[in-house]
Design a protein around this motif. Sequence first.
Motif, PDB file in Angstrom:
ATOM      1  N   ARG A 214      10.538   3.495   4.688  1.00  0.00           N
ATOM      2  CA  ARG A 214      10.249   2.864   4.029  1.00  0.00           C
ATOM      3  C   ARG A 214       8.746   2.034   4.909  1.00  0.00           C
ATOM      4  O   ARG A 214       7.890   1.105   4.151  1.00  0.00           O
ATOM      5  CB  ARG A 214      11.570   1.501   4.435  1.00  0.00           C
ATOM      6  CG  ARG A 214      12.407   1.368   3.332  1.00  0.00           C
ATOM      7  CD  ARG A 214      13.305   0.017   3.423  1.00  0.00           C
ATOM      8  NE  ARG A 214      14.863  -0.159   2.532  1.00  0.00           N
ATOM      9  CZ  ARG A 214      15.924  -0.712   2.449  1.00  0.00           C
ATOM     10  NH1 ARG A 214      15.998  -1.214   3.630  1.00  0.00           N
ATOM     11  NH2 ARG A 214      16.861  -0.329   1.336  1.00  0.00           N
ATOM     12  N   GLU A 215       9.524   2.208   6.150  1.00  0.00           N
ATOM     13  CA  GLU A 215       8.076   2.055   7.211  1.00  0.00           C
ATOM     14  C   GLU A 215       7.538   2.860   6.692  1.00  0.00           C
ATOM     15  O   GLU A 215       5.567   2.463   6.752  1.00  0.00           O
ATOM     16  CB  GLU A 215       8.552   2.415   8.854  1.00  0.00           C
ATOM     17  CG  GLU A 215       9.568   1.098   9.553  1.00  0.00           C
ATOM     18  CD  GLU A 215       9.368   1.321  10.552  1.00  0.00           C
ATOM     19  OE1 GLU A 215       9.559   2.496  10.674  1.00  0.00           O
ATOM     20  OE2 GLU A 215      10.398   0.188  11.270  1.00  0.00           O
ATOM     21  N   GLN A 216       7.262   4.064   6.374  1.00  0.00           N
ATOM     22  CA  GLN A 216       5.975   4.756   6.126  1.00  0.00           C
ATOM     23  C   GLN A 216       5.351   4.632   4.795  1.00  0.00           C
ATOM     24  O   GLN A 216       3.810   4.731   4.573  1.00  0.00           O
ATOM     25  CB  GLN A 216       6.269   6.349   6.026  1.00  0.00           C
ATOM     26  CG  GLN A 216       6.867   6.997   7.783  1.00  0.00           C
ATOM     27  CD  GLN A 216       7.604   8.104   7.757  1.00  0.00           C
ATOM     28  OE1 GLN A 216       7.643   8.751   6.560  1.00  0.00           O
ATOM     29  NE2 GLN A 216       7.781   8.963   8.654  1.00  0.00           N
ATOM     30  N   LEU A 217       6.283   4.257   4.132  1.00  0.00           N
ATOM     31  CA  LEU A 217       6.343   3.319   2.575  1.00  0.00           C
ATOM     32  C   LEU A 217       4.943   2.805   2.634  1.00  0.00           C
ATOM     33  O   LEU A 217       3.771   2.419   2.220  1.00  0.00           O
ATOM     34  CB  LEU A 217       7.296   3.406   1.322  1.00  0.00           C
ATOM     35  CG  LEU A 217       7.153   3.012   0.123  1.00  0.00           C
ATOM     36  CD1 LEU A 217       5.958   3.968  -0.707  1.00  0.00           C
ATOM     37  CD2 LEU A 217       8.012   2.426  -0.488  1.00  0.00           C
ATOM     38  N   ASN A 218       5.164   1.480   3.162  1.00  0.00           N
ATOM     39  CA  ASN A 218       4.379   0.213   3.605  1.00  0.00           C
ATOM     40  C   ASN A 218       3.434   0.461   4.221  1.00  0.00           C
ATOM     41  O   ASN A 218       1.759   0.410   3.570  1.00  0.00           O
ATOM     42  CB  ASN A 218       5.132  -0.781   4.727  1.00  0.00           C
ATOM     43  CG  ASN A 218       6.531  -1.102   3.883  1.00  0.00           C
ATOM     44  OD1 ASN A 218       6.260  -1.173   3.060  1.00  0.00           O
ATOM     45  ND2 ASN A 218       7.376  -1.704   5.310  1.00  0.00           N
ATOM     46  N   LEU A 219       3.215   1.750   5.075  1.00  0.00           N
ATOM     47  CA  LEU A 219       2.019   1.961   5.571  1.00  0.00           C
ATOM     48  C   LEU A 219       0.860   2.997   4.659  1.00  0.00           C
ATOM     49  O   LEU A 219      -0.223   3.001   4.322  1.00  0.00           O
ATOM     50  CB  LEU A 219       2.099   2.812   7.223  1.00  0.00           C
ATOM     51  CG  LEU A 219       2.741   2.401   8.379  1.00  0.00           C
ATOM     52  CD1 LEU A 219       3.352   3.747   9.553  1.00  0.00           C
ATOM     53  CD2 LEU A 219       2.031   1.675   9.008  1.00  0.00           C
ATOM     54  N   ALA A 220       1.644   3.837   4.123  1.00  0.00           N
ATOM     55  CA  ALA A 220       0.550   4.775   2.695  1.00  0.00           C
ATOM     56  C   ALA A 220       0.558   3.656   2.059  1.00  0.00           C
ATOM     57  O   ALA A 220      -0.528   3.804   1.310  1.00  0.00           O
ATOM     58  CB  ALA A 220       2.608   5.644   2.410  1.00  0.00           C
ATOM     59  N   ARG A 221       2.029   1.999   1.683  1.00  0.00           N
ATOM     60  CA  ARG A 221       1.072   1.689   0.906  1.00  0.00           C
ATOM     61  C   ARG A 221      -0.853   0.477   1.247  1.00  0.00           C
ATOM     62  O   ARG A 221      -1.387  -0.119   0.678  1.00  0.00           O
ATOM     63  CB  ARG A 221       1.915   0.351   0.581  1.00  0.00           C
ATOM     64  CG  ARG A 221       3.331   0.807  -0.627  1.00  0.00           C
ATOM     65  CD  ARG A 221       3.837  -0.353  -1.041  1.00  0.00           C
ATOM     66  NE  ARG A 221       5.160   0.713  -1.974  1.00  0.00           N
ATOM     67  CZ  ARG A 221       6.192  -0.038  -1.994  1.00  0.00           C
ATOM     68  NH1 ARG A 221       6.543  -1.221  -1.599  1.00  0.00           N
ATOM     69  NH2 ARG A 221       6.514   0.704  -3.257  1.00  0.00           N
ATOM     70  N   LYS A 222      -0.532   0.369   2.511  1.00  0.00           N
ATOM     71  CA  LYS A 222      -1.547  -0.823   3.430  1.00  0.00           C
ATOM     72  C   LYS A 222      -2.969   0.489   3.287  1.00  0.00           C
ATOM     73  O   LYS A 222      -4.046   0.347   2.937  1.00  0.00           O
ATOM     74  CB  LYS A 222      -0.759  -0.253   5.107  1.00  0.00           C
ATOM     75  CG  LYS A 222      -2.101  -1.154   5.766  1.00  0.00           C
ATOM     76  CD  LYS A 222      -1.538  -1.983   7.017  1.00  0.00           C
ATOM     77  CE  LYS A 222      -2.392  -2.165   7.651  1.00  0.00           C
ATOM     78  NZ  LYS A 222      -2.477  -3.185   8.940  1.00  0.00           N
ATOM     79  N   ALA A 223      -2.354   2.158   3.288  1.00  0.00           N
ATOM     80  CA  ALA A 223      -3.268   3.203   3.587  1.00  0.00           C
ATOM     81  C   ALA A 223      -4.150   3.059   2.089  1.00  0.00           C
ATOM     82  O   ALA A 223      -4.959   2.685   1.877  1.00  0.00           O
ATOM     83  CB  ALA A 223      -3.107   3.974   3.594  1.00  0.00           C
ATOM     84  N   GLN A 224      -3.449   2.326   1.774  1.00  0.00           N
ATOM     85  CA  GLN A 224      -3.477   2.999   0.295  1.00  0.00           C
ATOM     86  C   GLN A 224      -4.273   1.795  -0.507  1.00  0.00           C
ATOM     87  O   GLN A 224      -5.301   2.590  -0.968  1.00  0.00           O
ATOM     88  CB  GLN A 224      -2.686   3.515  -1.205  1.00  0.00           C
ATOM     89  CG  GLN A 224      -3.216   3.373  -2.976  1.00  0.00           C
ATOM     90  CD  GLN A 224      -1.791   3.610  -4.171  1.00  0.00           C
ATOM     91  OE1 GLN A 224      -1.288   2.854  -3.211  1.00  0.00           O
ATOM     92  NE2 GLN A 224      -2.148   3.792  -5.234  1.00  0.00           N
ATOM     93  N   THR A 225      -4.316   0.258   0.005  1.00  0.00           N
ATOM     94  CA  THR A 225      -5.118  -0.352  -0.047  1.00  0.00           C
ATOM     95  C   THR A 225      -6.697  -0.484   0.813  1.00  0.00           C
ATOM     96  O   THR A 225      -7.378  -0.619  -0.342  1.00  0.00           O
ATOM     97  CB  THR A 225      -4.434  -1.813   0.332  1.00  0.00           C
ATOM     98  OG1 THR A 225      -2.691  -1.890  -0.722  1.00  0.00           O
ATOM     99  CG2 THR A 225      -4.532  -2.711   0.045  1.00  0.00           C
TER     100      THR A 225
END
Length: 251
Positions: A214-225
């Motif tokens: 979940r943390e990696q997903l959040n980081l990935a989403r933030k990076a995508q944003t």
Amino acid sequence: MDDVDINTVSVLYRYCLDINGDIDINPIRRPHMTARLVTQEIVFAAANKLLAEGKRPSQRAVLNEIGFGSMTTVSPLLREWRNNALDIAATSQPLPAGLLRELDLLRRNTDKAIREECAADLEDVRDSEQLLIQENEQLIAQVAAIQAELQAAREDATTAQAQLTQIHTDHAALKLELNSERATVAELRIELAKASLRIDETMPRLMQELVECREQLNLARKAQTDAELKAAVSRERVSGLEQRLVDLQVS
């Protein structure tokens, strides 16, 4: 003395026997009755007693007097008694002709009565024999029916025994199958317990991995944003540069 009363004949006949001393007219001795053996002495004494009482010593009367025996045993002895009585009468003092006729009539009537009684007894025996034959036939039929029922019962018992044996065999097979199923269920329970244990052991690690994912997903989403924001900025810059180029070309 042609017409002689039967009682007078009995008295004279008794007197004739007494004076010769050949036949005892005393009462029948009881010891012989207790032995229940028909003897000459018993039959002779019974016949003499009946004659002294003015009764005809027939075969049935003698049997009733002694109280035991049968026509077969009494008949020859009674015939011997009559022959002896006639012999004694013939060798003693002469009797009147009328008395002799009465004695002969008594003998013939006695013989006739004995023959009739024997014939009646023979008829009874034949009737009894016929009844016994019929009863024997009925018993044979009953025995045959019982044997048939017994055979049927034996066959039913054999069939029932075979069915019981098959039931025991099926029960043994079902018991083995049930034991096998129980062993399988026991193995599955062991495997389930092992799987539950493994789940219990791996659950914390899986939860940790889930948190990390979940943390990696959040980081990935933030990076995508951030990447999308930078791309938007880059597109605006490119658009501005292209506009400036167009303006430069026009001027």
